[in-house]
Design a protein around this motif. Structure first.
Motif, mmCIF file in Angstrom:
data_model
loop_
_atom_site.group_PDB
_atom_site.id
_atom_site.type_symbol
_atom_site.label_atom_id
_atom_site.label_comp_id
_atom_site.label_asym_id
_atom_site.label_seq_id
_atom_site.Cartn_x
_atom_site.Cartn_y
_atom_site.Cartn_z
ATOM 1 N N GLY A 18 0.788 -1.165 0.149
ATOM 2 C CA GLY A 18 0.003 0.060 0.154
ATOM 3 C C GLY A 18 0.795 1.375 0.214
ATOM 4 O O GLY A 18 1.851 1.250 0.626
ATOM 5 N N HIS A 19 0.445 2.459 -0.910
ATOM 6 C CA HIS A 19 1.396 3.357 -0.859
ATOM 7 C C HIS A 19 0.727 4.511 0.346
ATOM 8 O O HIS A 19 -0.573 4.683 0.736
ATOM 9 C CB HIS A 19 1.312 4.172 -2.153
ATOM 10 N N ILE A 20 1.542 5.281 0.779
ATOM 11 C CA ILE A 20 1.452 6.195 1.838
ATOM 12 C C ILE A 20 1.370 7.423 1.684
ATOM 13 O O ILE A 20 1.024 8.519 2.479
ATOM 14 C CB ILE A 20 2.407 6.177 3.342
ATOM 15 N N CYS A 78 -9.591 6.973 0.583
ATOM 16 C CA CYS A 78 -9.810 6.049 -0.315
ATOM 17 C C CYS A 78 -8.542 5.582 -0.853
ATOM 18 O O CYS A 78 -8.331 4.295 -1.072
ATOM 19 C CB CYS A 78 -10.743 6.629 -1.324
ATOM 20 N N ASP A 79 -7.585 6.298 -1.349
ATOM 21 C CA ASP A 79 -6.443 5.967 -1.848
ATOM 22 C C ASP A 79 -5.405 6.524 -1.247
ATOM 23 O O ASP A 79 -4.803 7.762 -1.278
ATOM 24 C CB ASP A 79 -6.623 6.870 -3.296
ATOM 25 N N MET A 80 -4.762 5.547 -0.303
ATOM 26 C CA MET A 80 -5.355 4.455 0.010
ATOM 27 C C MET A 80 -4.793 4.190 1.407
ATOM 28 O O MET A 80 -4.606 3.123 1.683
ATOM 29 C CB MET A 80 -4.823 3.325 -0.965
ATOM 30 N N ASP A 122 5.732 7.306 -2.973
ATOM 31 C CA ASP A 122 6.051 7.487 -4.360
ATOM 32 C C ASP A 122 5.176 7.036 -5.273
ATOM 33 O O ASP A 122 5.458 7.031 -6.565
ATOM 34 C CB ASP A 122 7.463 7.510 -4.511
ATOM 35 N N GLU A 123 4.009 6.338 -4.835
ATOM 36 C CA GLU A 123 3.313 5.693 -5.868
ATOM 37 C C GLU A 123 2.667 6.914 -6.827
ATOM 38 O O GLU A 123 2.445 6.574 -7.977
ATOM 39 C CB GLU A 123 2.232 4.809 -5.274
ATOM 40 N N GLU A 124 2.354 7.782 -6.124
ATOM 41 C CA GLU A 124 1.465 8.998 -7.110
ATOM 42 C C GLU A 124 2.447 9.517 -8.427
ATOM 43 O O GLU A 124 1.968 10.159 -8.979
ATOM 44 C CB GLU A 124 0.810 10.041 -5.975
ATOM 45 N N THR A 125 3.822 9.323 -8.101
ATOM 46 C CA THR A 125 4.562 9.929 -9.225
ATOM 47 C C THR A 125 5.346 8.863 -9.781
ATOM 48 O O THR A 125 6.470 9.034 -10.282
ATOM 49 C CB THR A 125 5.524 11.322 -8.822
ATOM 50 N N CYS A 133 -2.828 -3.030 -2.932
ATOM 51 C CA CYS A 133 -4.212 -2.966 -2.144
ATOM 52 C C CYS A 133 -4.940 -1.793 -2.437
ATOM 53 O O CYS A 133 -5.550 -1.042 -1.642
ATOM 54 C CB CYS A 133 -4.003 -3.320 -0.546
ATOM 55 N N GLU A 134 -4.834 -1.443 -3.758
ATOM 56 C CA GLU A 134 -5.456 -0.208 -4.204
ATOM 57 C C GLU A 134 -6.844 -0.395 -4.270
ATOM 58 O O GLU A 134 -7.275 -1.540 -4.454
ATOM 59 C CB GLU A 134 -4.833 0.074 -5.779
ATOM 60 N N PRO A 135 -7.669 0.697 -4.499
ATOM 61 C CA PRO A 135 -8.992 0.717 -4.639
ATOM 62 C C PRO A 135 -9.657 -0.368 -5.434
ATOM 63 O O PRO A 135 -9.234 -0.544 -6.564
ATOM 64 C CB PRO A 135 -9.636 1.962 -5.034
#
Ligand SMILES: [Zn+2]
Length: 402
Positions: A81-83, A114-116, A148-151, A174-176
């Motif tokens: 999961g990304h923080i 939600c994310d995440m 860093d998942e979002e970039t 474990c993304e939505p």
């Protein structure tokens, strides 16, 4: 199993509080200051008896790698999961403070609900439920709470996988994966191919335009034509068809009275398995060739800015069967479906780890990920505590090592 699921219900309050604590940490990416959130996750896992390592990919970009061994050797399963979270955007559009984690009407509100961050709380609460129940288990419960998942994941999952932390019998991103309250599982995820187009024209005095070649108008012709472009490829069983969004960024021209000799525009392309980076470029080059017949002045270069491959898990994968059985056991019904976005799944796929591409409590229809009033349902969060615990126990108790 019954005892564990009972503790999963009891631990709902724990997961709600942990989700709220994580929302209250502003791990906004960019710039991505994930360390504070990483230490909250790591502290909780240390208290539960996990071995916790903090992996700092660059200053302030901390990842948590935690593992708990069962009584006997067995299969290992990574929950990822990304923080990090995206910025809150226009604060006037929010009805609540995006970083307070307000609970109202059976939902938790805030950036990351939600994310995440709720999924990370559900993973930890699932491990806690197994421990609280006293049930003996084999195998290894591994958690990657990543930056860093979002970039793009270079300082997060990408860093962990390239430094040898990605090896396991299977993994779950474990993304939505909930659609309007109906729990789903994403067996596949689209990839992203970000392109930059540059048209080259000829500068001239704008009072005599026929002397120049207007690179902005050439780009306009390309972008408007690309809007209707469809990639040729075999439709994917679970995923939406490839998409193209031309002109997400554009700049060109230097002065009102100068014909611009250069224009640059970005194009977002989303691909499915079977449509490679090479296919995307080849099909676009053919398209440009045809367009030049209509507008011969076009002179364009295409550059790939970033490429994230698509990913899919085999339908025979043991982890897929275990996750589906766990979700059916708790929710009664589960749908297989792909989403629109891309995520970190491809990093584990690249080293041959069978990975579920999305399985978590965020809701694609009501969760408002990346938008104002982002939220998660507490009932769905609670269900996922049991689902993750059951998935782990089913997977590690099955003999069929992959
Ligand atoms: Zn996400």
């Amino acid at each position: 199993m019954f005892k564990v699921l009972n503790y999963a219900k009891i631990n709902t309050g724990y997961a709600v509080n942990l989700t709220r604590r994580l929302i209250q940490v502003k791990s906004i990416n960019p710039p991505g200051n994930e360390s504070e959130a990483a230490y909250i996750v790591g502290d909780e896992l240390s208290k539960l008896g996990f071995k916790v390592d903090y992996i700092e990919a660059s200053p302030g970009r901390t990842n948590v790698v935690a593992s708990l061994e069962g009584e006997n050797h067995g299969k290992s399963l990574i929950f990822n999961g990304h923080i990090d979270v995206v910025p809150p955007g226009n604060l006037d559009a929010w009805n609540v403070d995006p970083f307070e984690g307000i609970v109202s009407g059976g939902k938790i509100y805030g950036r990351g609900a939600c994310d995440m961050k709720s999924a990370i709380a559900a993973i930890i609460a699932a491990a806690k439920s197994i421990i609280d129940s006293g049930v003996k288990f084999k195998g290894k419960f591994i958690i990657h709470a990543v930056a860093d998942e979002e970039t793009g994941g270079k300082y997060g999952t990408g860093f962990l996988v390239s430094n040898g932390f990605g090896l396991a019998d299977s993994a779950i991103i474990c993304e939505p994966s909930v659609w309007g309250g109906v729990i789903g599982l994403r067996p596949a995820v689209r990839g992203a191919c970000w392109l930059q187009l540059e048209t080259i024209g000829r500068a001239a005095h704008a009072s005599n335009p026929s002397e120049g070649v207007n690179a902005v108008l050439d780009m306009a012709e390309i972008l408007l034509s690309l809007e209707k472009f469809k990639f040729k490829c075999t439709p994917h069983k679970w995923l939406p068809e490839p998409t193209i969004s031309p002109g997400t960024v554009i700049y060109g021209g230097v002065k009102t009275n100068v014909i611009p000799d250069r224009c640059v525009a970005d194009v977002d392309v989303r691909v499915v398995p079977g449509l490679s980076e090479h296919d995307v470029l080849a099909q676009l080059e053919d398209f440009i060739k045809d367009l030049k017949k209509k507008r011969p002045s076009i002179n364009v270069k295409i550059k790939v800015l970033n490429y994230v491959p698509p990913a899919e898990i085999s339908e025979d994968a043991e982890i897929l069967k275990c996750a589906l059985n766990a979700a059916k056991m708790i929710a009664g019904n589960v749908i297989l479906r792909g989403g629109y976005g891309s995520n970190d799944s491809h990093f584990y796929h690249s080293i041959g780890v069978p990975t579920i591409c999305g399985f978590g409590p965020g809701d694609h229809l009501t969760g408002n990920a990346h938008g104002p009033n982002e939220n998660v349902s507490i009932d769905v969060l609670s269900a996922f505590i049991g689902i993750y615990a059951a998935t782990f126990l089913l997977f590690t108790s099955s003999n069929n090592i992959q």
